[in-house]
Structure formats: structure tokens, C-alpha cells
Design a protein around this motif. Sequence first.
Motif, PDB file in Angstrom:
ATOM      1  N   VAL A 100     -44.992  -7.338  -3.627  1.00 57.51           N
ATOM      2  CA  VAL A 100     -46.253  -6.932  -4.253  1.00 57.51           C
ATOM      3  C   VAL A 100     -46.735  -5.636  -3.600  1.00 57.51           C
ATOM      4  N   LEU A 101     -46.699  -5.602  -2.278  1.00 55.68           N
ATOM      5  CA  LEU A 101     -46.773  -4.349  -1.524  1.00 55.68           C
ATOM      6  C   LEU A 101     -45.481  -4.233  -0.728  1.00 55.68           C
ATOM      7  N   PRO A 102     -44.920  -3.032  -0.584  1.00 61.48           N
ATOM      8  CA  PRO A 102     -43.739  -2.884   0.271  1.00 61.48           C
ATOM      9  C   PRO A 102     -44.058  -3.394   1.668  1.00 61.48           C
ATOM     10  N   ILE A 103     -43.106  -4.034   2.298  1.00 65.92           N
ATOM     11  CA  ILE A 103     -43.387  -4.726   3.556  1.00 65.92           C
ATOM     12  C   ILE A 103     -43.873  -3.786   4.651  1.00 65.92           C
ATOM     13  N   TYR A 104     -43.432  -2.519   4.634  1.00 61.14           N
ATOM     14  CA  TYR A 104     -43.870  -1.598   5.680  1.00 61.14           C
ATOM     15  C   TYR A 104     -45.376  -1.332   5.618  1.00 61.14           C
ATOM     16  N   ARG A 105     -46.008  -1.664   4.496  1.00 63.85           N
ATOM     17  CA  ARG A 105     -47.450  -1.439   4.374  1.00 63.85           C
ATOM     18  C   ARG A 105     -48.278  -2.504   5.112  1.00 63.85           C
ATOM     19  N   LEU A 106     -47.595  -3.429   5.765  1.00 59.78           N
ATOM     20  CA  LEU A 106     -48.303  -4.371   6.639  1.00 59.78           C
ATOM     21  C   LEU A 106     -49.113  -3.606   7.686  1.00 59.78           C
ATOM     22  N   LEU A 107     -48.556  -2.523   8.195  1.00 64.78           N
ATOM     23  CA  LEU A 107     -49.253  -1.719   9.198  1.00 64.78           C
ATOM     24  C   LEU A 107     -50.443  -0.992   8.593  1.00 64.78           C
ATOM     25  N   HIS A 108     -50.298  -0.559   7.346  1.00 62.23           N
ATOM     26  CA  HIS A 108     -51.414   0.111   6.673  1.00 62.23           C
ATOM     27  C   HIS A 108     -52.574  -0.868   6.481  1.00 62.23           C
ATOM     28  N   ALA A 109     -52.235  -2.094   6.091  1.00 61.57           N
ATOM     29  CA  ALA A 109     -53.277  -3.106   5.896  1.00 61.57           C
ATOM     30  C   ALA A 109     -54.026  -3.364   7.203  1.00 61.57           C
ATOM     31  N   ALA A 110     -53.290  -3.466   8.296  1.00 58.42           N
ATOM     32  CA  ALA A 110     -53.922  -3.696   9.596  1.00 58.42           C
ATOM     33  C   ALA A 110     -54.816  -2.531   9.988  1.00 58.42           C
ATOM     34  N   ALA A 111     -54.346  -1.315   9.736  1.00 59.56           N
ATOM     35  CA  ALA A 111     -55.148  -0.133  10.064  1.00 59.56           C
ATOM     36  C   ALA A 111     -56.447  -0.119   9.270  1.00 59.56           C
ATOM     37  N   LEU A 112     -56.362  -0.518   8.011  1.00 57.44           N
ATOM     38  CA  LEU A 112     -57.552  -0.466   7.167  1.00 57.44           C
ATOM     39  C   LEU A 112     -58.559  -1.567   7.484  1.00 57.44           C
ATOM     40  N   VAL A 113     -58.096  -2.705   8.007  1.00 54.28           N
ATOM     41  CA  VAL A 113     -59.089  -3.711   8.419  1.00 54.28           C
ATOM     42  C   VAL A 113     -59.800  -3.251   9.695  1.00 54.28           C
ATOM     43  N   VAL A 114     -59.124  -2.443  10.519  1.00 62.83           N
ATOM     44  CA  VAL A 114     -59.805  -1.835  11.664  1.00 62.83           C
ATOM     45  C   VAL A 114     -60.890  -0.895  11.160  1.00 62.83           C
ATOM     46  N   LYS A 115     -60.560  -0.129  10.142  1.00 66.89           N
ATOM     47  CA  LYS A 115     -61.535   0.781   9.546  1.00 66.89           C
ATOM     48  C   LYS A 115     -62.747   0.022   9.020  1.00 66.89           C
ATOM     49  N   GLU A 116     -62.539  -1.223   8.603  1.00 65.96           N
ATOM     50  CA  GLU A 116     -63.640  -2.044   8.081  1.00 65.96           C
ATOM     51  C   GLU A 116     -64.366  -2.817   9.173  1.00 65.96           C
ATOM     52  N   GLY A 117     -64.019  -2.555  10.442  1.00 65.56           N
ATOM     53  CA  GLY A 117     -64.799  -3.125  11.534  1.00 65.56           C
ATOM     54  C   GLY A 117     -64.100  -4.148  12.401  1.00 65.56           C
ATOM     55  N   VAL A 118     -62.861  -4.516  12.072  1.00 63.11           N
ATOM     56  CA  VAL A 118     -62.129  -5.455  12.918  1.00 63.11           C
ATOM     57  C   VAL A 118     -61.678  -4.735  14.183  1.00 63.11           C
ATOM     58  N   ASP A 119     -61.841  -5.370  15.320  1.00 63.67           N
ATOM     59  CA  ASP A 119     -61.388  -4.812  16.583  1.00 63.67           C
ATOM     60  C   ASP A 119     -59.891  -4.512  16.514  1.00 63.67           C
TER      61      ASP A 119
END
Length: 393
Positions: free
Chosen positions: A314-333
Amino acid sequence: MTVNNKVYTALINGKVNTAETKQPVEGGVLIEGDKIIAIGKFDIPKGCNVVDLNGDSVFPGFIDPHTHIGLNEQAKGPVGVDVNEATNPVTAEVFALDGIYPSDSAFKEALAAGITSSMVVPGSANIFGGVGTAIKHYSKDNLVSSLVIKKYAGMKAALGENPKRNYGSKKTSPSTRMGSAAIMRQWLIKAKEYSDKKKQAENDPEKMPTTDLKLENLSKVINKEMPLKIHAHRADDIATALRVAKEFSLKITLEHGSEAHLIVDHVKKYPFPVIVGPSLGVPSKVETKNKSLKGVKILSDAGLNVALTTDHPVLPIYRLLHAAALVVKEGVDEFTALQMITINSAKILGLESRIGSIAVGKDADLTVYNGHPFDFLSKCRYTFVNGKKVYEA
């Protein structure tokens, strides 16, 4: 290099991000065979293979706890799609392991991003879709059996739009959410009865029921030998999943959880992990319209064990890192987000004693970045699986 019949590799002059402590450990990692034997400062064995990191950062190999990698192959079209045995609402007898193609190009892409392991599950067309398997992304002999970490890693189940759409279009059950929940309960009851009969027959073999592979696998769910991994996006489907889990005293994981943050006070009453995603991209159907990267922080702040997924492809697996980066942008430590793609995922898969963090005695699954992996401009320099260098930039 082999020293006294032992193969040693030393990664030196780096910063070791263990995923167990926030502060990196200065130094490196010493590997003997496929295991980590030292972290930080250590004596380098004579003749050891040495990799100088020149100040770069070491991380645990990243983990995606919900994928269809190798089942829904890249660049193959329909011939490479083995993700759903969409012929019956209950296909608990099938194993993802039997459909994984170890030469899928996605495995190389995962390793190039430092993603060393994943959970591979059947799709969500059925109420019970089959047994998922936890794997590593490197096979030295190109055999799927060499990838396996845990064969019985979870039974895939699904509520919501997918089984409704698949069977409603065939004018058969389940065509409603009521039908989906009823079928789930019906087969869990059958599995309980089957399991009870087997136990009763231990002293009287003539009473042993005829072997039924659907019920054999579902019995492992009833007996908490493996979790039920329930695809549930919408809040009402999540509530149904929790209700069924309570009724049958099951061990479950909530898969996707697009609206879990909308009922977080209810969800946090239960001790079940939430695997969130794919949160990037546009909502593709009604039940994902409220998916939100902000929701990840809400769930994490509530004390839940949260992990991230791409739901590859559904998303290419390498975008797991992008997802993590963007949750940091949304305030996750930042450290918490790192744990969402390492140790949290390992705990959900029941593999935290082997993977998910850098610790003595664990598998030497490591990745080296020239910056932080959440920085889109950082590059993966090396990836190691079981102590073997399987990717080098």
C-alpha cells in the motif's frame, strides 16, 4: 574473518542508538557469528573484520509489523499476487509462508533502507485470512524457509469494508458488519469446541476429532498460542474487535486503527497493541477517511504500545522511515518514534528477546546511517542481518 573457528565483525568509531536508552552509546558493536557480544568500547579480537563508521550512527534493524511483502509482489502484475485466498470468508488453514516469493525486489529495497524484518500476513478479504509469519529480509540460499523467524506469528482477521465488499458482491455472507462479527464468533466457538475435544481425548484416542486445519490454527488463537491480528480501521470495527477479544479472552493486536484515536479512552482500557498505518497518502475508502498522523501521538500519549506500518505494498516498505519522521513532526518524541519501528514492533511480534534493539545476546541485525534516519537526506551506509553485511551503499 574467522578467528579460532569464530567469525568476528567490529563496527567501530560510531554512535550506537540501542532503542533502549535515549542517549547514544559512543563506540561501536562487536559481533560474533550472528550475535551481538559487546557494545560501546571493547577489545577488538585479532584478525577481526573491522568496519570504521567514521562517526556515523548505528541503529537496530527496523521492523514493519504488518506487510504483504513477497505475497503481493512488485512489478509482476496479477501473476505475483498471492495475498488473498478470497474464496471463503474463513481461510484460517492457509499460511502466508506458502505464498512468499523470496526474490521479490521489495526485499532489496527494504534492506537498502535498513528495514531488516517484517510480519507478513494474508490480506483482509476474509474474516479469517490465514496465519502470518515473521521473517527477516535476507536469505542466503534464496529459500523462504531461511527467512522465517516465527512461523505462527499471528492469525490475520478482518472487520469492516473489505470482507463486506468481497462477499456482498457475491450475494453471500458476510455482506454486513453484523454478518462479519457473527462469522468471527461462530468459528471461534467451533475452535473452542474442537480444542476441548482434543484435550478430552488425550486419555481416550478414539474420541479424538478428525483433524481440521482451519480449527487447528484457530485453536492456537483460542489457547493464546498466537494473537489474532484484526484489521479494523473504523471506530465501530475497533470496538467490535475489542468486544470479541473480551468475550473469548483472546490476545489480539489492532491492525491499522485509523480511528482508534477517536475512541482512545475506550481503547486504552484494553492491554492490546495498536499497529497504525499506513497513515501517509490520501484516504482510499470511507473507513480510512479519519486516518491521521496526529492520531499516533494521541495513542502513544495514552500509554498504548504503538507501532507503525506501511502495509506494503500500500506504501512501499522503505516509507516506514518517512512515516516515523512525520509522526515526529506531529509532536511524537524522536526516541519514541524510533521505538515504534524497532522494539515496539518486536514486542508485538513476541520477538523482543532477539530483535528490535541493540543489546548483548541479540541477533546482529543492524543498520548504519550517516545522519538520523528520520532526516530525508540521510543515507543508509550499511545493513547487517544475522551479522552478515547484506547492503552497502
